[in-house]
Design an enzyme around this catalytic site. Sequence first.
Site, PDB file in Angstrom:
ATOM      1  N   ARG A 116       0.840  -1.137   0.112  1.00 11.74           N
ATOM      2  CA  ARG A 116      -0.165  -0.152  -0.104  1.00 11.74           C
ATOM      3  C   ARG A 116       0.798   1.366  -0.065  1.00 11.74           C
ATOM      4  NH1 ARG A 116      -3.755  -0.466   4.624  1.00 11.74           N
ATOM      5  NH2 ARG A 116      -4.935  -1.690   3.138  1.00 11.74           N
ATOM      6  N   TYR A 117       2.026   1.383   0.809  1.00 20.13           N
ATOM      7  CA  TYR A 117       3.054   2.228   0.783  1.00 20.13           C
ATOM      8  C   TYR A 117       3.766   2.200  -0.081  1.00 20.13           C
ATOM      9  CZ  TYR A 117       0.417   2.993   5.164  1.00 20.13           C
ATOM     10  OH  TYR A 117      -0.684   3.319   6.195  1.00 20.13           O
ATOM     11  N   ARG A 120       7.401   0.200   1.433  1.00 25.45           N
ATOM     12  CA  ARG A 120       7.436  -0.948   2.325  1.00 25.45           C
ATOM     13  C   ARG A 120       6.036  -1.837   2.067  1.00 25.45           C
ATOM     14  NH1 ARG A 120       5.839   3.798   3.995  1.00 25.45           N
ATOM     15  NH2 ARG A 120       4.225   4.198   5.890  1.00 25.45           N
ATOM     16  N   CYS A 129      -1.878 -18.125  15.089  1.00 25.89           N
ATOM     17  CA  CYS A 129      -1.522 -17.139  16.309  1.00 25.89           C
ATOM     18  C   CYS A 129      -1.317 -18.020  17.598  1.00 25.89           C
ATOM     19  CB  CYS A 129      -2.528 -16.014  16.659  1.00 25.89           C
ATOM     20  SG  CYS A 129      -2.550 -14.911  15.344  1.00 25.89           S
ATOM     21  N   CYS A 133      -7.237 -12.712  19.489  1.00 21.07           N
ATOM     22  CA  CYS A 133      -7.735 -11.580  19.928  1.00 21.07           C
ATOM     23  C   CYS A 133      -9.263 -11.377  19.448  1.00 21.07           C
ATOM     24  CB  CYS A 133      -7.262 -10.304  19.525  1.00 21.07           C
ATOM     25  SG  CYS A 133      -5.047 -10.486  19.982  1.00 21.07           S
ATOM     26  N   CYS A 136      -9.673  -9.009  16.241  1.00 16.08           N
ATOM     27  CA  CYS A 136      -8.610  -9.447  14.978  1.00 16.08           C
ATOM     28  C   CYS A 136      -9.146  -8.730  13.887  1.00 16.08           C
ATOM     29  CB  CYS A 136      -8.837 -10.753  15.033  1.00 16.08           C
ATOM     30  SG  CYS A 136      -7.384 -11.163  13.522  1.00 16.08           S
ATOM     31  N   ARG A 138      -8.027  -9.189  11.099  1.00 17.55           N
ATOM     32  CA  ARG A 138      -7.820 -10.078   9.887  1.00 17.55           C
ATOM     33  C   ARG A 138      -8.644 -11.246  10.305  1.00 17.55           C
ATOM     34  NH1 ARG A 138      -2.280  -8.752   9.680  1.00 17.55           N
ATOM     35  NH2 ARG A 138      -2.733  -6.716   9.023  1.00 17.55           N
ATOM     36  N   ASP A 297     -10.795  -1.342  14.426  1.00 17.04           N
ATOM     37  CA  ASP A 297     -11.289  -1.265  12.871  1.00 17.04           C
ATOM     38  C   ASP A 297     -12.857  -1.852  12.815  1.00 17.04           C
ATOM     39  OD1 ASP A 297      -8.813  -0.591  11.625  1.00 17.04           O
ATOM     40  OD2 ASP A 297      -8.221  -2.568  11.850  1.00 17.04           O
ATOM     41  N   ASP A 334      -6.839   3.568  11.019  1.00 14.64           N
ATOM     42  CA  ASP A 334      -6.543   2.888   9.629  1.00 14.64           C
ATOM     43  C   ASP A 334      -7.782   2.965   8.738  1.00 14.64           C
ATOM     44  OD1 ASP A 334      -5.101   1.486   7.693  1.00 14.64           O
ATOM     45  OD2 ASP A 334      -4.378  -0.203   9.632  1.00 14.64           O
ATOM     46  N   LYS A 341      -2.874   4.067   7.346  1.00 15.13           N
ATOM     47  CA  LYS A 341      -2.796   5.037   8.808  1.00 15.13           C
ATOM     48  C   LYS A 341      -3.073   6.539   8.841  1.00 15.13           C
ATOM     49  CE  LYS A 341      -0.309   0.967  10.580  1.00 15.13           C
ATOM     50  NZ  LYS A 341      -0.167   0.243   9.204  1.00 15.13           N
TER      51      LYS A 341
HETATM   52  C1  LIG Z   1       0.759  -0.523   8.994  1.00  9.30           C
HETATM   53  C2  LIG Z   1       1.103  -0.981   7.651  1.00  9.30           C
HETATM   54  C3  LIG Z   1       2.370  -0.903   7.090  1.00  9.30           C
HETATM   55  C4  LIG Z   1       3.586  -0.142   7.937  1.00  9.30           C
HETATM   56  O1  LIG Z   1       3.334   1.304   8.329  1.00  9.30           O
HETATM   57  P1  LIG Z   1       4.201   1.967   9.087  1.00  9.30           P
HETATM   58  O2  LIG Z   1       3.479   3.394   9.506  1.00  9.30           O
HETATM   59  O3  LIG Z   1       5.549   2.062   8.314  1.00  9.30           O
HETATM   60  O4  LIG Z   1       4.699   1.262  10.425  1.00  9.30           O
HETATM   61  C5  LIG Z   1       3.031  -1.250   5.970  1.00  9.30           C
HETATM   62  N1  LIG Z   1       1.911  -1.686   5.265  1.00  9.30           N
HETATM   63  C6  LIG Z   1       0.550  -1.958   5.503  1.00  9.30           C
HETATM   64  C7  LIG Z   1      -0.423  -2.436   4.581  1.00  9.30           C
HETATM   65  C8  LIG Z   1       0.315  -1.626   6.877  1.00  9.30           C
HETATM   66  O5  LIG Z   1      -1.020  -1.614   7.079  1.00  9.30           O
END
Ligand SMILES: *Cc1c(COP(=O)(O)O)cnc(C)c1O
Length: 447
Positions: A116-117, A120, A129, A133, A136, A138, A297, A334, A341
């Site tokens: 998504r980002y 990363r 798990c 929880c 959860c 997911r 969520d 989120d 986020k």
């Molecule tokens: C939370 C998350 C991350 C990591 O986010 P950071 O703000 O870098 O900790 C990366 N990908 C997804 C899909 C996430 O939900």
Amino acid sequence: MSPVNFPSKRHPFYQDVPDEKWNDWRWQLANRLNSVEDFEKLFTLTESERRALSAQGLFRVDITPYFASLINPDDPRDPIRLQVVPQADEIVPFTGMMEDSLAEDRHSPVPGLVHRYPDRVLMLVTTQCASYCRYCTRSRIVGDPSATFSRSEFEMQIEYLKNTPQVRDVLLSGGDPLTLAPKQLEELLRRLREIPHIEIIRIGSRVPVFMPQRITPEFCDMIQKYHPVWMNIHVNHPNEISQELADACDRLSRAGVPLGNQSVLLAGVNDCVHIQRRLVQDLVKIRVRPYYLYQCDLVEGTGHFRTPVAKGVEIIEGLRGHTSGYAVPTYVVDAPGGGGKIPVMPNYMISMSDHKIILRNYEGYITTYEEPVTYQPHDPKTCPYCQSRRPEPGQTGISGLLDGDEMFIKPQDFDLLHNRGGGAHRLRADENKWKPLGIGGQTHEEM
Ligand SMILES: *Cc1c(COP(=O)(O)O)cnc(C)c1O
């Protein structure tokens, strides 16, 4: 051993279990509680809990004896009990409820890899798990052994990562990566480390909390071979911080793993400034830095745990300034639908003019900051970092507007609507007239 002392508990039911079994994570996994009969050995179930445990299609229940021992058997509203023992409210639907509220599966180029980002990815490596929880995020896949990721999906994830050089950070999650067989986890880390552009590996795990016995010296020796490795644990209430957890975190810290904590804001568990302050202060005592506090969520089963977003703002208001900055997490929502986020916090900026800004602090003290009148703006043309920037079109956001990549971000179908069905005509013939003559200090020719 951790230099700080916390209580260590073992329910009387487990008093006769030999220490070598109790301290063995495989024993903890094999002896998890999941039925009415199991729970009734430790405490009396409420009507609501009994009803939930006999409901059809309930999200998986499993609790390690270690974690169950942290529950006060005499308190039906015990904050640890609420997190892991199902209640009938779980079956009640609510407005806005979704199966995959973060649209993770839509953002997955291959199964289990959420990209998504820009730099990363979130890599889901198992659906299992140590305990489950109730809130959860997911729950659509977690707990179901048949939904777990196959060997060929794992190879597809690795292949995608190899071919995607902008990914410099891989966040392992699931499920819980630390429930993988030790050999499998090590293979995963080794395969990731073979990819040169992956700078850091992060593990999101609640195993240190559910089953600190898993953090053995052998585990710590193994993890050190793959540095830089960071870890986020998941603690929601101060009662979860035991001597066993403190010792496990101490071993991880000594192995060079920087530790963070992600918690979820949960009604009846930690929706209180004073509980949160104790939690974050106890976390920094065991060298765990509070990282995120999540708004709950919009996932099935979480309705009774949800608080208004205002509760999170109130908690941050009660932490920032009142306690160590290291202890203050970022409160985030989120975004439903997959926006990622979004940090939410109290407003500290009260007003501004062209030369001063009015700010308030946590005490309500209001101050004036005089802006400089001689600021020499940073020059992107002579800055090597600006020059080597390679923005991903479509994801530079507001920062991209400031950097001059674009002049505007438009809602979907904006142009179509504002065309008003008029089509082309003489005043629309020269499209250049509504393109900027220069943005971000650059003229049209330089762009
Ligand atoms: C939370 C998350 C991350 C990591 O986010 P950071 O703000 O870098 O900790 C990366 N990908 C997804 C899909 C996430 O939900």
